[in-house]
Design an enzyme around this catalytic site. Structure first.
Site, mmCIF file in Angstrom:
data_model
loop_
_atom_site.group_PDB
_atom_site.id
_atom_site.type_symbol
_atom_site.label_atom_id
_atom_site.label_comp_id
_atom_site.label_asym_id
_atom_site.label_seq_id
_atom_site.Cartn_x
_atom_site.Cartn_y
_atom_site.Cartn_z
ATOM 1 N N ASN A 33 -2.674 9.084 4.797
ATOM 2 C CA ASN A 33 -1.349 8.373 4.697
ATOM 3 C C ASN A 33 -1.134 7.986 6.260
ATOM 4 O O ASN A 33 -0.276 7.419 6.674
ATOM 5 C CB ASN A 33 -0.330 9.311 4.122
ATOM 6 C CG ASN A 33 -0.337 9.374 2.731
ATOM 7 O OD1 ASN A 33 -0.959 8.402 1.955
ATOM 8 N ND2 ASN A 33 -0.005 10.591 2.218
ATOM 9 N N HIS A 49 -6.336 -5.785 -2.819
ATOM 10 C CA HIS A 49 -7.226 -5.766 -1.175
ATOM 11 C C HIS A 49 -7.519 -7.312 -1.035
ATOM 12 O O HIS A 49 -8.384 -7.465 -0.019
ATOM 13 C CB HIS A 49 -8.361 -4.925 -1.348
ATOM 14 C CG HIS A 49 -8.189 -3.449 -1.417
ATOM 15 N ND1 HIS A 49 -9.099 -2.509 -1.751
ATOM 16 C CD2 HIS A 49 -6.851 -2.976 -1.052
ATOM 17 C CE1 HIS A 49 -8.519 -0.981 -1.839
ATOM 18 N NE2 HIS A 49 -7.136 -1.490 -1.572
ATOM 19 N N ARG A 76 0.787 -1.266 -0.167
ATOM 20 C CA ARG A 76 0.031 0.132 -0.092
ATOM 21 C C ARG A 76 0.745 1.435 -0.175
ATOM 22 O O ARG A 76 0.577 2.439 -0.673
ATOM 23 C CB ARG A 76 -0.873 0.181 1.249
ATOM 24 C CG ARG A 76 -1.782 1.210 1.131
ATOM 25 C CD ARG A 76 -2.816 0.994 2.304
ATOM 26 N NE ARG A 76 -3.810 2.292 2.300
ATOM 27 C CZ ARG A 76 -3.811 2.790 3.599
ATOM 28 N NH1 ARG A 76 -3.050 2.416 4.450
ATOM 29 N NH2 ARG A 76 -4.688 3.958 3.501
#
Ligand code: HEM
Ligand code: NAG
Ligand code: NAG
Ligand code: NAG
Length: 324
Positions: free
Chosen positions: A94, A193, A64
């Site tokens: 973030n 995912h 990610r």
């Protein structure tokens, strides 16, 4: 004839000009460190392997991180905030990275500085580590073009161009297109995912207040919604759930099976079923895991080229957290 020759000369001139603006091809290629730091990729792999032994979820964070960094690919996401500057890592989307992921990058960088001082960029470390993480979870190995340089700025509010999980297909397609990624890349990269976790606020709207209705998202599978509500009571901000409960640490096709059965966790996942073109792709990637893994590797290489700095652009940071 003369016209054709003239226009092909013009074309070559344009090609040469473009290449000199972007840096030469030898500045960004597979094996960029083979001479300057032959062990670079092995060192990344070894350190990552050690990190995996301590925490098998760390690779999901790294994959990610590569995505977030690559809406620029210049390691500006690693820079720490200072008194005068709030850096990108402290911007809301973030902030969900574990500190541990930055510690792993630091330990890889420390070994690389001993082996070949000032040579391997932080941006390439992220790209190598993401690839090695994919492999650790059972995905396909791919060669990572390298030679990225590290960015010189990291300001939290400078650009807010990462997609939130509430977006629909048109919005996501447009955001990916603005980075040179196709809708197919979107369908494929969303398959990441299939590993990792999400915090409750990333999808709580789908359980409790979908589009301001004060009700859940009617398209979400009823049993799955019940399970998610159990894991995420209303208002909870700290709990985490596996994004692919069937096999959260295996890089397989089950993300697509989830999505095809209304068990996609985010709106941005479930929206892949909203057109027949994308729904068909979901069904194909669900059915053919090896096809998905191969496609994923190719899209990662593409994503890893967005906005790279090469040659004399940028720098090689000595410490990934600090701009030289
Ligand atoms: C298509 C748009 C995307 C959206 C809207 C999105 C959104 C999100 C969100 C909200 C989370 C959970 C964060 C949290 O609550 O802790 C997440 C996790 C994750 N995303 Fe995405 N993402 C997208 C695309 C991608 C891409 C392209 C990749 C990589 C190729 C990726 C890899 C991951 C991984 C591996 C995790 C799990 C991280 C962990 O376990 O720590 N995502 N994503
Ligand atoms: C999060 O980090 C990425 C990569 O550094 C950056 O492109 C993005 O702008 C950051 N988000 C915000 C809101 O600053
Ligand atoms: C961006 O952040 C700086 C401080 O880092 C602040 O002075 C400025 O007002 C912010 N700009 C916006 C549009 O929020
Ligand atoms: C539900 O969502 C709407 C719009 O998204 C928001 O204005 C409202 O405050 C939310 N209500 C609750 C109880 O969270």
């Amino acid at each position: 004839m003369a016209l054709a020759r003239g226009s092909s000369m013009l074309l070559s001139l344009v090609v040469v000009l473009c290449m000199s603006v972007a840096g030469s091809a030898s500045d960004f290629k597979v094996g960029y460190y083979w001479e300057s730091c032959p062990k670079a990729e092995d060192i990344v792999k070894e350190e990552l392997y050690n990190a995996f032994k301590a925490n098998a979820g760390i690779g999901a964070d790294l994959i990610r991180l590569h995505f977030h960094d690559c809406f620029g690919c210049d390691a500006s996401i690693l820079v720490d905030s200072t008194q005068g500057n709030i850096a990108e890592k402290d911007a809301p989307p973030n902030k969900t990275f574990e500190d541990e992921v930055f510690d792993v990058i630091d330990s890889i960088k420390a070994r690389l500085e001993v082996a070949c001082k000032g040579t391997v960029s932080c941006a390439d470390i992220i790209a190598f580590a993401a690839r090695d993480s994919v492999v650790q979870y059972g995905g396909k190995y791919y060669n990572v073009p390298s030679g990225r340089k590290d960015g010189m700025v990291s300001i939290a509010n400078e650009t807010v161009d990462l997609p939130p999980p509430t977006l629909n297909l048109n919005q996501l397609t447009a955001m990916f297109a603005s980075k040179g990624l196709s809708q197919d890349d979107l369908v494929i990269l969303s398959g990441a995912h299939t590993i990792g976790v999400a915090h409750c606020p990333s999808f709580a709207d789908r359980l409790y207040n979908y589009s301001g209705t004060l009700k859940g998202d009617p398209s979400l599978d009823v049993e799955y919604a019940k399970q998610l509500k159990h894991e995420c009571p209303q208002g909870n901000t700290v709990n985490e759930v596996d994004m692919d409960p069937q096999s959260p640490l295996t890089f397989d096709s089950s993300f697509y099976e989830d999505v095809a059965s209304n068990r996609g966790l985010f709106t941005s996942d479930q929206t892949l079923m909203s057109t027949s073109t994308t729904a068909y792709k979901v069904s194909q990637y669900a059915k053919y895991p090896e096809f998905f893994k191969k496609a994923f590797a190719a899209s990662m290489v593409k994503m890893g080229q967005i906005g790279v700095l090469t040659g004399k652009q940028g720098t090689v940071r000595a410490n990934c957290r600090v701009i030289n």
